[in-house]
Design a protein around this motif. Structure first.
Motif, PDB file in Angstrom:
ATOM      1  N   GLU A 114      -3.414  -1.269  10.236  1.00 35.56           N
ATOM      2  CA  GLU A 114      -3.789  -1.408  11.634  1.00 35.56           C
ATOM      3  C   GLU A 114      -3.548  -0.095  12.383  1.00 35.56           C
ATOM      4  N   VAL A 115      -4.564   0.339  13.111  1.00 33.94           N
ATOM      5  CA  VAL A 115      -4.491   1.596  13.849  1.00 33.94           C
ATOM      6  C   VAL A 115      -5.001   1.359  15.266  1.00 33.94           C
ATOM      7  N   HIS A 116      -4.233   1.832  16.254  1.00 32.72           N
ATOM      8  CA  HIS A 116      -4.622   1.641  17.645  1.00 32.72           C
ATOM      9  C   HIS A 116      -4.948   2.949  18.361  1.00 32.72           C
ATOM     10  N   SER A 117      -4.593   4.078  17.739  1.00 32.05           N
ATOM     11  CA  SER A 117      -4.909   5.357  18.365  1.00 32.05           C
ATOM     12  C   SER A 117      -5.090   6.419  17.286  1.00 32.05           C
ATOM     13  N   LEU A 118      -5.701   7.510  17.669  1.00 34.60           N
ATOM     14  CA  LEU A 118      -5.902   8.614  16.738  1.00 34.60           C
ATOM     15  C   LEU A 118      -4.568   9.225  16.315  1.00 34.60           C
ATOM     16  N   ASP A 119      -3.607   9.265  17.228  1.00 35.34           N
ATOM     17  CA  ASP A 119      -2.271   9.779  16.886  1.00 35.34           C
ATOM     18  C   ASP A 119      -1.577   8.892  15.858  1.00 35.34           C
ATOM     19  N   GLN A 120      -1.740   7.589  15.998  1.00 30.79           N
ATOM     20  CA  GLN A 120      -1.145   6.669  15.033  1.00 30.79           C
ATOM     21  C   GLN A 120      -1.781   6.851  13.658  1.00 30.79           C
ATOM     22  N   LEU A 121      -3.103   7.033  13.618  1.00 32.29           N
ATOM     23  CA  LEU A 121      -3.793   7.287  12.351  1.00 32.29           C
ATOM     24  C   LEU A 121      -3.305   8.593  11.742  1.00 32.29           C
ATOM     25  N   LYS A 122      -3.172   9.606  12.572  1.00 33.29           N
ATOM     26  CA  LYS A 122      -2.694  10.907  12.098  1.00 33.29           C
ATOM     27  C   LYS A 122      -1.286  10.808  11.524  1.00 33.29           C
ATOM     28  N   ASP A 123      -0.412  10.068  12.182  1.00 30.27           N
ATOM     29  CA  ASP A 123       0.960   9.910  11.691  1.00 30.27           C
ATOM     30  C   ASP A 123       0.995   9.183  10.350  1.00 30.27           C
ATOM     31  N   LYS A 124       0.213   8.120  10.227  1.00 29.24           N
ATOM     32  CA  LYS A 124       0.175   7.383   8.958  1.00 29.24           C
ATOM     33  C   LYS A 124      -0.356   8.260   7.833  1.00 29.24           C
ATOM     34  N   LEU A 125      -1.407   8.999   8.115  1.00 26.24           N
ATOM     35  CA  LEU A 125      -1.979   9.882   7.099  1.00 26.24           C
ATOM     36  C   LEU A 125      -1.007  10.991   6.724  1.00 26.24           C
ATOM     37  N   ALA A 126      -0.318  11.545   7.710  1.00 29.57           N
ATOM     38  CA  ALA A 126       0.619  12.636   7.438  1.00 29.57           C
ATOM     39  C   ALA A 126       1.731  12.176   6.506  1.00 29.57           C
ATOM     40  N   LYS A 127       2.238  10.977   6.704  1.00 34.21           N
ATOM     41  CA  LYS A 127       3.310  10.473   5.849  1.00 34.21           C
ATOM     42  C   LYS A 127       2.839  10.296   4.411  1.00 34.21           C
ATOM     43  N   VAL A 128       1.638   9.759   4.243  1.00 31.11           N
ATOM     44  CA  VAL A 128       1.137   9.565   2.879  1.00 31.11           C
ATOM     45  C   VAL A 128       0.810  10.910   2.236  1.00 31.11           C
ATOM     46  N   GLU A 158     -11.504   0.895  12.693  1.00 28.97           N
ATOM     47  CA  GLU A 158     -10.828   0.244  13.819  1.00 28.97           C
ATOM     48  C   GLU A 158     -10.998   1.025  15.125  1.00 28.97           C
ATOM     49  N   LEU A 159     -10.962   2.348  15.033  1.00 30.37           N
ATOM     50  CA  LEU A 159     -11.022   3.151  16.252  1.00 30.37           C
ATOM     51  C   LEU A 159     -12.430   3.272  16.820  1.00 30.37           C
ATOM     52  N   PHE A 160     -13.433   3.388  15.965  1.00 31.17           N
ATOM     53  CA  PHE A 160     -14.773   3.715  16.454  1.00 31.17           C
ATOM     54  C   PHE A 160     -15.784   2.577  16.357  1.00 31.17           C
ATOM     55  N   ILE A 161     -15.579   1.638  15.467  1.00 33.83           N
ATOM     56  CA  ILE A 161     -16.606   0.618  15.273  1.00 33.83           C
ATOM     57  C   ILE A 161     -16.149  -0.732  15.818  1.00 33.83           C
ATOM     58  N   GLY A 162     -15.037  -1.218  15.374  1.00 35.66           N
ATOM     59  CA  GLY A 162     -14.558  -2.497  15.895  1.00 35.66           C
ATOM     60  C   GLY A 162     -13.361  -2.999  15.119  1.00 35.66           C
ATOM     61  N   GLU A 163     -12.760  -4.063  15.644  1.00 41.87           N
ATOM     62  CA  GLU A 163     -11.605  -4.663  14.987  1.00 41.87           C
ATOM     63  C   GLU A 163     -12.056  -5.447  13.764  1.00 41.87           C
ATOM     64  N   ILE A 164     -11.176  -5.533  12.790  1.00 44.75           N
ATOM     65  CA  ILE A 164     -11.434  -6.311  11.583  1.00 44.75           C
ATOM     66  C   ILE A 164     -10.705  -7.635  11.758  1.00 44.75           C
ATOM     67  N   GLU A 165     -11.472  -8.711  11.923  1.00 41.51           N
ATOM     68  CA  GLU A 165     -10.896 -10.019  12.217  1.00 41.51           C
ATOM     69  C   GLU A 165      -9.980 -10.514  11.099  1.00 41.51           C
ATOM     70  N   HIS A 166     -10.352 -10.301   9.848  1.00 36.78           N
ATOM     71  CA  HIS A 166      -9.549 -10.775   8.723  1.00 36.78           C
ATOM     72  C   HIS A 166      -8.188 -10.097   8.680  1.00 36.78           C
ATOM     73  N   MET A 167      -8.138  -8.881   9.193  1.00 36.30           N
ATOM     74  CA  MET A 167      -6.893  -8.131   9.153  1.00 36.30           C
ATOM     75  C   MET A 167      -5.878  -8.711  10.147  1.00 36.30           C
ATOM     76  N   LYS A 168      -6.352  -9.258  11.251  1.00 29.59           N
ATOM     77  CA  LYS A 168      -5.440  -9.821  12.245  1.00 29.59           C
ATOM     78  C   LYS A 168      -4.674 -11.017  11.703  1.00 29.59           C
ATOM     79  N   ASP A 169      -5.302 -11.770  10.808  1.00 28.57           N
ATOM     80  CA  ASP A 169      -4.676 -12.972  10.253  1.00 28.57           C
ATOM     81  C   ASP A 169      -3.699 -12.658   9.130  1.00 28.57           C
TER      82      ASP A 169
END
Length: 168
Positions: free
Chosen positions: A108-122, A89-100
């Protein structure tokens, strides 16, 4: 002109981010298969326990240990899964199927910080499950060892509390 060519080259090089996407997805699939196989094997052991009279020592704790280990593998697979979706999502493009999908908020990830937070929790959950698995097989001989266990559990609880407090 050189600046423009270099800029296009830099922008096009983001396609190499597909490598961690592919290999993390493959790694996640492998971990899902291994964890599922471990649980499948346990069903054979449970069958032998109940219907063939095979009663090994520590059977119950071994079954719980394998299931907790499988949960640990599933969580690690989810880390790889979330990471691969986030990088895509961050480097290549949006996944259309995921939006639906109504389940897209997990991946869904909109920033590197958001990805980092999700990964940290898991990852924290992986560590907690791993700790639980190790505690299942530990032998406590002295009151001090039991106190260490209690302090460790308290530290985990506080960590979870502050992790979830940060969401609100």
């Amino acid at each position: 002109m050189l600046k423009s060519i270099f800029g296009r080259l830099m922008w096009s090089s983001r396609i190499f981010a597909i490598l961690p996407v592919i290999f993390c997805l493959l790694g996640a699939i492998v971990l899902f298969i291994i964890a599922s196989y471990d649980i499948f094997v346990i069903f054979g052991d449970i069958y032998a326990y109940f219907f063939k009279g095979h009663h090994p020592e520590n059977f119950h704790s071994d079954v719980v240990g394998v299931i907790v280990g499988a949960i640990d593998l599933y969580l690690m697979a989810l880390v790889l899964f979330i990471f691969s979706f986030g990088i895509y999502e961050l480097f290549i493009g949006e996944i259309e199927h995921m939006k639906d999908s109504r389940h897209s908020s997990v991946l869904e990830v909109h920033s590197l910080d958001q990805l980092k937070d999700k990964l940290a929790k898991v990852i924290v959950m992986v560590l907690i499950v791993n700790f639980f698995q190790r505690v299942l097989h530990a032998n406590f001989n002295t009151p001090l060892e039991m106190a260490y266990l209690a302090v460790s559990i308290l530290a985990l609880c506080l960590g979870l509390y502050f992790l979830h407090k940060g969401e609100h």
